[in-house]
Design an enzyme around this catalytic site. Structure first.
Site, PDB file in Angstrom:
ATOM      1  N   GLU A 131       0.800  -1.255   0.197  1.00  0.00           N
ATOM      2  CA  GLU A 131       0.126  -0.018  -0.074  1.00  0.00           C
ATOM      3  C   GLU A 131       0.833   1.279   0.040  1.00  0.00           C
ATOM      4  OE1 GLU A 131      -3.636   1.755   2.613  1.00  0.00           O
ATOM      5  OE2 GLU A 131      -2.216   0.615   3.605  1.00  0.00           O
ATOM      6  N   LYS A 162     -10.759   1.805  -1.749  1.00  0.00           N
ATOM      7  CA  LYS A 162     -10.627   0.984  -0.587  1.00  0.00           C
ATOM      8  C   LYS A 162     -12.074   1.359   0.096  1.00  0.00           C
ATOM      9  CE  LYS A 162      -7.901   0.935   3.718  1.00  0.00           C
ATOM     10  NZ  LYS A 162      -6.692   1.872   4.234  1.00  0.00           N
ATOM     11  N   CYS A 171      -5.303  -3.058   2.749  1.00  0.00           N
ATOM     12  CA  CYS A 171      -5.140  -2.778   4.073  1.00  0.00           C
ATOM     13  C   CYS A 171      -6.459  -3.267   5.014  1.00  0.00           C
ATOM     14  CB  CYS A 171      -4.525  -1.756   4.265  1.00  0.00           C
ATOM     15  SG  CYS A 171      -3.350  -1.672   5.559  1.00  0.00           S
TER      16      CYS A 171
END
Length: 285
Positions: free
Chosen positions: A42, A115, A153
């Site tokens: 990331e 995300k 993540c």
């Protein structure tokens, strides 16, 4: 079909060009070792300011979907004939997203994922200051080397993320990460559960090194890893090196195993309505 995957990890600085050069070198090394799908971590092009800074000047670091990072990685993917799930901090008009751009082995962009889960309140994490919640939904992409899903993540802590990508046909799950502190064991075991529950390999990259800002510091614990379809760790990097790990999988063999276990056959979506609520209360139609 057999495919070799790789997870990379590296320390980052405030020097964008140096970060890109280091990521480029790791991807080349992984490709030379036989990897066909290579996962950088990331925010690999950036100092991780979202953990330790708060100010308007940082928004200037966001880039468009066809900006310099994606352009570089598209050329690299094309040159090496590898697939790269490329994570960037995206600017879209007046919105900002933590975004994966899925680059195929031809250098073509297959799509992008923003995300879904944005953390706030973890020690020294200000990501909600800088990122909008993603609006793309979780997806799977048919690449040259199999169908993949890629979250980012904090998405990796949510079993729904992995399951939705699997339901959409993903054969391998990818999670670029930037995480430190003392949560390594929880971090790894949750993702191993995703691999086992969906009977599919999972690839997780991470960051190493200590990064310092005006509001704190983070020491990233590395240990990028690749889990097999039973949830066992087949390859794991160390805590400090700029490095990568690889693993080969036979996707047809794993598909047969997944069908035999019956986890997707025996699902009961008619009973899962409470998952669509915040408090587990079943809503009437």
């Amino acid at each position: 079909m057999k495919v070799t995957v790789a997870a990379t990890q590296m320390a980052c600085s405030r020097d964008y060009e140096a970060n890109i050069a280091k990521a480029d070198a790791l991807i080349r090394a992984a490709a030379a070792a036989g990897a066909q799908i290579i996962l950088p971590q990331e925010a690999f092009a950036l100092h991780e300011f979202q953990f330790m800074e708060m100010g308007p000047e940082w928004f200037a670091r966001a880039e468009l979907l066809d900006g310099p990072t994606v352009s570089h990685m598209r050329a690299l993917a094309r040159e090496l004939s590898v697939v790269i799930p490329c994570n960037i901090w995206e600017k879209a008009n007046h919105a900002y997203y933590n975004t994966n751009v899925i680059i195929d082995a031809t250098g073509d962009v297959l799509g992008h994922y923003r995300k879904s889960h944005i953390p706030l309140g973890l020690p020294g994490c200000y990501e909600k200051v800088y990122s909008n919640p993603g609006d793309t939904g979780l997806m799977a992409y048919q690449t040259a080397y199999g169908k993949i899903g890629a979250g980012v993540c904090w998405d990796q802590w949510f079993p729904e993320s992995a399951r939705i990508m699997a339901l959409k046909g993903a054969e391998i799950l990818f999670f670029p990460s930037a995480i430190g502190s003392d949560c390594h064991d929880h971090w790894e075991v949750v993702m191993r559960g995703h691999a086992g529950a969906n009977v599919m390999p999972l690839v997780c990259s991470n960051r190493v090194g200590r990064e310092v800002g005006t509001l704190g510091e983070v020491t990233f614990f590395g240990q990028a890893f690749i889990a097999g379809p039973r949830g066992d760790v087949l390859a794991r990097a160390d805590k400090t090196s700029d490095t990568f790990v690889t693993q080969e999988f036979d996707l047809e063999e794993i598909a047969e195993m997944r069908a035999h276990w019956g986890l997707f056959r025996d699902r009961r979506p008619d009973l899962y309505g409470p998952l669509l609520t915040m408090d587990g209360t079943t809503r009437l139609p």
